[in-house]
Design a protein around this motif. Structure first.
Motif, PDB file in Angstrom:
ATOM      1  N   TRP A 212     -11.385  -6.383 -11.415  1.00 18.49           N
ATOM      2  CA  TRP A 212     -10.834  -4.947 -10.747  1.00 18.49           C
ATOM      3  C   TRP A 212     -10.601  -3.674 -12.011  1.00 18.49           C
ATOM      4  O   TRP A 212     -10.993  -4.279 -13.601  1.00 18.49           O
TER       5      TRP A 212
ATOM      6  N   GLY B  65       1.015  -0.957  -0.303  1.00 20.46           N
ATOM      7  CA  GLY B  65      -0.485  -0.299   0.231  1.00 20.46           C
ATOM      8  C   GLY B  65       0.471   1.142   0.179  1.00 20.46           C
ATOM      9  O   GLY B  65       1.917   1.295   0.275  1.00 20.46           O
TER      10      GLY B  65
ATOM     11  N   TYR C 102     -10.429  -0.402  -7.525  1.00 17.96           N
ATOM     12  CA  TYR C 102     -11.738  -0.469  -7.014  1.00 17.96           C
ATOM     13  C   TYR C 102     -12.187  -2.044  -7.910  1.00 17.96           C
ATOM     14  O   TYR C 102     -11.892  -3.064  -8.928  1.00 17.96           O
ATOM     15  N   GLU C 103     -12.311  -3.073  -6.712  1.00 17.96           N
ATOM     16  CA  GLU C 103     -12.558  -4.317  -6.538  1.00 17.96           C
ATOM     17  C   GLU C 103     -13.524  -4.830  -5.964  1.00 17.96           C
ATOM     18  O   GLU C 103     -13.628  -4.203  -4.944  1.00 17.96           O
TER      19      GLU C 103
ATOM     20  N   GLU D 185      -5.772  -0.882   1.372  1.00 13.90           N
ATOM     21  CA  GLU D 185      -7.291  -1.185   1.067  1.00 13.90           C
ATOM     22  C   GLU D 185      -7.939  -0.490   1.562  1.00 13.90           C
ATOM     23  O   GLU D 185      -8.105  -0.587   2.915  1.00 13.90           O
ATOM     24  N   THR D 186      -9.076  -0.284   0.906  1.00 15.30           N
ATOM     25  CA  THR D 186     -10.629   0.402   2.212  1.00 15.30           C
ATOM     26  C   THR D 186     -11.399  -0.938   2.231  1.00 15.30           C
ATOM     27  O   THR D 186     -11.460  -0.871   0.562  1.00 15.30           O
ATOM     28  N   TRP D 187     -12.213  -1.538   2.847  1.00 15.59           N
ATOM     29  CA  TRP D 187     -13.375  -2.306   2.552  1.00 15.59           C
ATOM     30  C   TRP D 187     -14.296  -1.947   2.406  1.00 15.59           C
ATOM     31  O   TRP D 187     -14.725  -0.961   3.847  1.00 15.59           O
TER      32      TRP D 187
ATOM     33  N   ILE E  69      -8.254  -0.375  -3.848  1.00 17.19           N
ATOM     34  CA  ILE E  69      -6.919  -0.868  -3.302  1.00 17.19           C
ATOM     35  C   ILE E  69      -5.808  -0.193  -4.302  1.00 17.19           C
ATOM     36  O   ILE E  69      -5.722   0.885  -5.068  1.00 17.19           O
TER      37      ILE E  69
ATOM     38  N   LYS F  81     -14.097  -3.145  -2.528  1.00 18.74           N
ATOM     39  CA  LYS F  81     -12.521  -2.552  -1.852  1.00 18.74           C
ATOM     40  C   LYS F  81     -11.911  -1.384  -3.215  1.00 18.74           C
ATOM     41  O   LYS F  81     -12.456  -0.956  -4.105  1.00 18.74           O
TER      42      LYS F  81
END
Length: 355
Positions: free
Chosen positions: A121, A18, A186-187, A38-40, A90, A88
């Motif tokens: 993704w 990250g 963005y996932e 990552e932000t979930w 990422i 997420k």
């Protein structure tokens, strides 16, 4: 229940790959200092179920809402052990480990999990010349792959694809993959955190793995690998959405669909829906109205719109990523065919779309 747009807690992961791109390039505020991998945005993993932070349901977990009102939250007639998708942001400032996630059958057979982890993704930003490793070259067998992974010679066996902002790749469970460095994604994926990776170091802190642990991980990876999976990046397919509104279907399959909506300034389109929408902001702050509520969605922030709301109004300018559980025929194949796309082009968006 009087539903409204739900703001959810968003756990942060500080894995070794990250950086600060989610804050510096997307404009997200409130992140901790230091690297953020990552932000979930929406999570209902066991032990990591998001918590509602606004309105009358504040303090409720997403799992509690799923158990209480699954049809109203996700879609009519739906039932399941957890909310079906995880999303997420990422930051691959560094390269992600080469890894894979099991498909449904393998996850149930080898890991006693209810489902695997197919994902997609959508590239938000990437430096010129950025690439991703996606799938293994045709003709490579288990022995050749094992030898290459032990040598960390990924280009000898894996497909290296160019990465361009705005493109999307649908990655079925069992596909060996990695992306980065200097790539912002963005996932969207099935709700799962299972994985096997091929690196001799820990993703959490970069510490060296023991030789036995590393080799055992590679053997588990080989057991879960799907050799035939070789997905490609796609630019998405545009369909009519009204004047000054762009709607692009980025990917679609049986587990999720992802769209990108761009709305011009001064325009406020209304969208009707009957399945939960995960709405994430890829642009400047935007007003989102649903259920009699108006929420301002900040950069790189997310709202969950329960299915029972039925419609949403977005006030432009807006640049939104919208994930949902699709009816593939009604939501994907039929509108794309009506827009003039052929069966082969439609099928390139993901799985389950072949005529």
């Amino acid at each position: 229940m009087n539903w409204y747009p739900l703001r959810l807690s968003s756990p942060v992961r500080d894995y070794v790959f990250g950086g600060r791109a989610i804050a510096e390039r997307l404009g997200r505020t409130g992140l901790p200092k230091g690297p953020v991998a990552e932000t979930w945005e929406v999570s209902d993993l066991e032990g990591e179920s998001a918590v509602v932070s606004n309105g009358p349901l504040a303090g409720c977990t997403l799992r509690e809402l799923i158990e209480d009102r699954p049809g109203e939250l996700v879609c009519h007639g739906w039932n399941g052990p957890h909310f079906p998708v995880l999303t997420k942001f990422i930051d691959a400032t560094g390269m992600l480990p080469v890894h894979l996630h099991a498909d449904d059958a393998t996850a149930r057979r080898l890991q006693a999990q209810p489902n695997g982890k197919t994902e997609a993704w959508h590239i938000l930003d990437a430096v010129p010349g950025a690439t991703a490793l996606v799938g293994v070259k045709e003709g490579v067998g288990h022995d050749e792959l094992r030898a290459a992974l032990l040598e960390q010679d990924f280009d000898a066996v894996m497909r290296r694809l160019p990465v361009r902002p705005g493109e999307t790749v649908y990655v079925p469970g069992g596909t060996l993959h990695s992306f980065g460095p200097r790539t912002l994604v963005y996932e969207i994926e099935q709700t799962s955190d299972i994985q096997q990776h091929a690196m001799p170091w820990s993703m959490e802190d970069g510490s060296t793995l023991g030789r036995g642990e590393w080799h055992a991980g590679i053997e588990r990876l080989l057991e879960e690998w799907r050799p035939e999976s070789r997905p490609d990046f796609q630019p998405g397919l545009r369909i009519p959405a009204g004047e000054d509104v762009e709607r692009v279907i980025c990917c679609a399959g049986p587990y999720f669909a992802l769209e990108r909506w761009r709305v011009a300034a001064g325009v406020s389109p209304v969208c009707r829906f009957d399945t939960a929408l995960v709405v994430s902001n890829a642009g400047a702050p935007v007003a989102v109205e649903a259920g009699g509520w108006c929420e301002t969605l900040g950069p790189a922030r997310t709202l969950l719109l329960p299915a029972a709301l039925g419609l949403v109004r977005v006030s432009g300018p807006a640049d939104l990523l919208v994930g949902y559980l699709p009816n593939l025929e009604r939501d994907i194949r039929a509108p794309l065919a009506a827009s003039g796309y052929g069966p082969q082009v439609i099928a390139s968006l993901g799985e389950g779309l072949a005529a």
